[in-house]
Design a protein around this motif. Structure first.
Motif, PDB file in Angstrom:
ATOM      1  N   LEU A   9       0.838  -1.198   0.000  1.00  0.00           N
ATOM      2  CA  LEU A   9       0.000   0.000   0.000  1.00  0.00           C
ATOM      3  C   LEU A   9       0.875   1.250   0.000  1.00  0.00           C
ATOM      4  N   ALA A  10       1.933   1.227   0.803  1.00  0.00           N
ATOM      5  CA  ALA A  10       2.865   2.353   0.835  1.00  0.00           C
ATOM      6  C   ALA A  10       3.465   2.602  -0.543  1.00  0.00           C
ATOM      7  N   PHE A  11       3.800   1.540  -1.245  1.00  0.00           N
ATOM      8  CA  PHE A  11       4.340   1.698  -2.594  1.00  0.00           C
ATOM      9  C   PHE A  11       3.322   2.373  -3.516  1.00  0.00           C
ATOM     10  N   GLU A  12       2.077   1.923  -3.468  1.00  0.00           N
ATOM     11  CA  GLU A  12       1.057   2.475  -4.359  1.00  0.00           C
ATOM     12  C   GLU A  12       0.871   3.971  -4.128  1.00  0.00           C
ATOM     13  N   ILE A  13       0.920   4.403  -2.879  1.00  0.00           N
ATOM     14  CA  ILE A  13       0.721   5.821  -2.570  1.00  0.00           C
ATOM     15  C   ILE A  13       1.983   6.626  -2.841  1.00  0.00           C
ATOM     16  N   LEU A  73      11.878   1.760  -5.345  1.00  0.00           N
ATOM     17  CA  LEU A  73      10.944   2.219  -4.323  1.00  0.00           C
ATOM     18  C   LEU A  73      10.239   1.039  -3.664  1.00  0.00           C
ATOM     19  N   ARG A  74       9.841   0.051  -4.457  1.00  0.00           N
ATOM     20  CA  ARG A  74       9.195  -1.129  -3.886  1.00  0.00           C
ATOM     21  C   ARG A  74      10.147  -1.853  -2.934  1.00  0.00           C
ATOM     22  N   MET A  75      11.417  -1.940  -3.304  1.00  0.00           N
ATOM     23  CA  MET A  75      12.421  -2.571  -2.444  1.00  0.00           C
ATOM     24  C   MET A  75      12.557  -1.802  -1.132  1.00  0.00           C
ATOM     25  N   LEU A  76      12.555  -0.478  -1.189  1.00  0.00           N
ATOM     26  CA  LEU A  76      12.737   0.331   0.005  1.00  0.00           C
ATOM     27  C   LEU A  76      11.559   0.196   0.970  1.00  0.00           C
ATOM     28  N   VAL A  77      10.326   0.216   0.441  1.00  0.00           N
ATOM     29  CA  VAL A  77       9.180   0.118   1.354  1.00  0.00           C
ATOM     30  C   VAL A  77       9.056  -1.291   1.928  1.00  0.00           C
ATOM     31  N   ARG A  78       9.395  -2.303   1.141  1.00  0.00           N
ATOM     32  CA  ARG A  78       9.336  -3.671   1.668  1.00  0.00           C
ATOM     33  C   ARG A  78      10.437  -3.922   2.689  1.00  0.00           C
ATOM     34  N   LYS A  79      11.552  -3.246   2.544  1.00  0.00           N
ATOM     35  CA  LYS A  79      12.621  -3.330   3.541  1.00  0.00           C
ATOM     36  C   LYS A  79      12.203  -2.635   4.838  1.00  0.00           C
ATOM     37  N   GLN A 130       3.521   9.577   6.162  1.00  0.00           N
ATOM     38  CA  GLN A 130       2.444   9.465   7.132  1.00  0.00           C
ATOM     39  C   GLN A 130       1.068   9.387   6.466  1.00  0.00           C
ATOM     40  N   VAL A 131       0.965   9.853   5.243  1.00  0.00           N
ATOM     41  CA  VAL A 131      -0.303   9.755   4.508  1.00  0.00           C
ATOM     42  C   VAL A 131      -0.754   8.294   4.418  1.00  0.00           C
ATOM     43  N   VAL A 132       0.224   7.381   4.336  1.00  0.00           N
ATOM     44  CA  VAL A 132      -0.089   5.963   4.099  1.00  0.00           C
ATOM     45  C   VAL A 132      -0.996   5.405   5.188  1.00  0.00           C
ATOM     46  N   TYR A 133      -0.723   5.730   6.463  1.00  0.00           N
ATOM     47  CA  TYR A 133      -1.516   5.071   7.506  1.00  0.00           C
ATOM     48  C   TYR A 133      -2.928   5.625   7.605  1.00  0.00           C
ATOM     49  N   TYR A 134      -3.203   6.786   7.039  1.00  0.00           N
ATOM     50  CA  TYR A 134      -4.590   7.223   6.934  1.00  0.00           C
ATOM     51  C   TYR A 134      -5.359   6.314   5.972  1.00  0.00           C
ATOM     52  N   PHE A 135      -4.757   6.027   4.831  1.00  0.00           N
ATOM     53  CA  PHE A 135      -5.388   5.098   3.897  1.00  0.00           C
ATOM     54  C   PHE A 135      -5.555   3.719   4.541  1.00  0.00           C
ATOM     55  N   ARG A 136      -4.522   3.280   5.251  1.00  0.00           N
ATOM     56  CA  ARG A 136      -4.573   1.973   5.889  1.00  0.00           C
ATOM     57  C   ARG A 136      -5.700   1.918   6.925  1.00  0.00           C
ATOM     58  N   GLY A 137      -5.797   2.951   7.748  1.00  0.00           N
ATOM     59  CA  GLY A 137      -6.847   2.984   8.750  1.00  0.00           C
ATOM     60  C   GLY A 137      -8.227   2.953   8.117  1.00  0.00           C
ATOM     61  N   TYR A 138      -8.417   3.727   7.057  1.00  0.00           N
ATOM     62  CA  TYR A 138      -9.697   3.744   6.366  1.00  0.00           C
ATOM     63  C   TYR A 138     -10.047   2.369   5.807  1.00  0.00           C
TER      64      TYR A 138
END
Length: 486
Positions: free
Chosen positions: A54-58, A71-77, A242-250
């Motif tokens: 989800l972080a990657f998509e945003i 970028l995908r490697m960095l967020v998965r790490k 930090q935007v990511v966890y708003y989407f996650r919470g929703y």
């Protein structure tokens, strides 16, 4: 995706170019030239994703100049159960930021979103761990070094230092208000012995520390020579992560994109709730953004009256939710930029007035600087404040009724959230830290110590390494020169 300054600096830049920069050259804050939009189909597709994906998509919509595979490697790490392992019993580490329903009333729910499972037990880890990996990746590609100058009221400092310790090509110089953090927060920072970590205890309040960071950042010659970067939420990458966890919470709280949720956010510097504003501007179905302050209520005053009145250091209270002991909200400028229709000239004028006269007035009353306060409701903002006795009562109530111990800042969020719950709308309170970080107040509220995750049992007894310095930008600049050799 290009970025512009809230004060009109015209040179559009890409994500990697502003990642290490902090403030724009004109003293403004970076924002994208337009917010990327999220569709209902996007939300449907994202419901089954891991936090990292989800972080990657945003983030891929903002960091368009970083190759997708990198970028995908960095967020998965970054976003792994091993990094965010301090999940309370019965919750799934794989969710990274799990939800917990506290109460249901009149068709509305009050829910906690756990954001404090990272290595320093505070929500700042959610962005800072990614920032550390982004910095190291970018510096490696540029064969460069970075001297990070930051200010903390408690949690940013330790989150930054834990994220940057041992990172190649990075030094951290962290300013904190001397003797104004909890003993746990202080020990988390000052006990680090890594050679690239430098703690400076400033004789003043957080706003003095923040002013020094801005003064150094606005000295463009020094900034370039000393290779200064920032990790405070004036850094755009901090906010967008930090935007990511708003989407996650929703997505965790709803089953249909027709549903709306609200978020209650304990706030001092406006960075956390600013991320919620950005998520809403992207199209996330957010009803209300509830700004919860403590006794330092500059933001509550604005969202009630339209008057932004910065307090002096002598007027800033030292409270039992110390990470919110802030009277000059740096990220507020980003919202004002949107509120004023992205009129950079007016934004620059208003924040020059903050520096010279201590504030501005958008209430529309006699002698005011504008009438934009009438538009605030369009952005979903409401507010409230919580005092020491309120947070004690809230900690006791949540513990007695739900068997959950919350920290002092989260208690401020719960108290104010309860004032704004609507029938049929889930209210998500963003947890800010685990209660162990504020053990003195937990003892006062509950009569016993807060539970500590493994590895933190004797942190206050560890040797500490720091220097004490007056609130003087020139002295801080000289200290950095001496310890970088530049």
């Amino acid at each position: 995706m290009h970025y512009i300054s809230t004060r009109g600096h015209v040179a559009a830049q890409q994500f990697s170019e502003i990642l290490l920069a902090g403030l724009a050259p004109d003293g403004g804050l970076y924002l994208p030239d337009a917010y990327p939009q999220v569709s209902s189909a996007d939300l449907d597709a994202w419901r089954s994703l891991s936090y990292a994906d989800l972080a990657f998509e945003i983030l891929s919509r903002f960091a368009t100049d970083i190759p997708a595979e990198d970028l995908r490697m960095l967020v998965r790490k970054t976003y792994t159960p091993e990094v965010y392992c301090n999940v309370r019993a019965g919750e799934l580490a794989e969710q990274i930021t799990p939800l917990r329903t506290l109460e249901e009333k009149d068709g509305g729910k009050l829910v906690l979103q756990a954001l404090s499972n990272g290595p320093t037990l505070a929500f700042k880890d959610m962005a800072m761990q990614l920032l550390g990996n982004l910095f190291e990746y970018t510096l490696s590609r540029q064969h460069a070094e970075l001297n990070i100058l930051g200010a903390t009221s408690g949690d940013t400092g330790s989150a930054a230092e834990y994220a940057m310790r041992g990172k190649k090509g990075i030094r951290v110089f962290m300013l904190s208000p001397h003797r104004k953090m909890s003993s746990f927060q202080t020990a988390q920072m000052f006990s680090l012995q890594d050679e690239n970590i430098f703690n400076i205890a400033v004789e003043g309040v957080f706003d003095d520390c923040q002013d020094i960071v801005k003064a150094v950042s606005n000295d463009l010659s020094y900034k370039a020579t000393q290779k200064i970067g920032t990790v405070n939420s004036i850094n755009w990458a901090r906010v967008v992560a930090q935007v990511v966890y708003y989407f996650r919470g929703y997505l965790l709280a709803t089953t249909s994109n027709e549903q709306k949720v609200s978020f209650a956010v304990p706030s001092g510097n406006f960075g956390n709730v600013c991320a919620g504003h950005i998520a809403r501007m992207m199209g996330l179905p957010i009803d209300q953004l509830v700004v919860a302050t403590n006794e330092n209520d500059v933001l509550d005053e604005f969202f009630r009256t339209g008057i932004y009145r910065v307090r002096k250091s002598s007027e800033t209270y030292h409270t039992t939710s110390p990470s919110m002991d802030i009277s000059k909200a740096s990220n507020f400028e980003r919202f004002v930029f949107d509120l004023l229709g992205r009129d950079a000239e007016r934004v620059a004028s208003l924040f020059r007035k903050v520096d010279t006269h201590g504030g501005f007035d958008l209430s529309g009353g006699p002698g005011s600087d504008g009438d934009e306060f009438a538009k605030v409701a369009q952005y979903g903002f409401v507010s409230g404040k919580s005092l020491h006795q309120d947070r004690l009562a809230t900690i006791r109530d949540v513990h007695a009724r739900h068997g959950v111990t919350i920290d002092t800042h989260t208690a401020d969020g719960v108290k104010v959230a309860r004032e704004h719950v609507k029938p049929g709308v889930t209210m998500i309170v963003l947890e800010t830290a685990l209660p162990a970080k504020f053990n003195e107040t937990i003892q006062e509220a509950l009569g016993h110590e807060a539970e500590r995750p493994a590895g933190f049992g004797n942190i206050e007894s560890l040797p500490q390494r720091f220097v004490v310095m007056p609130a003087d930008a020139a002295e801080v600049k000289q200290y950095i020169r001496v310890h970088t050799g530049l």
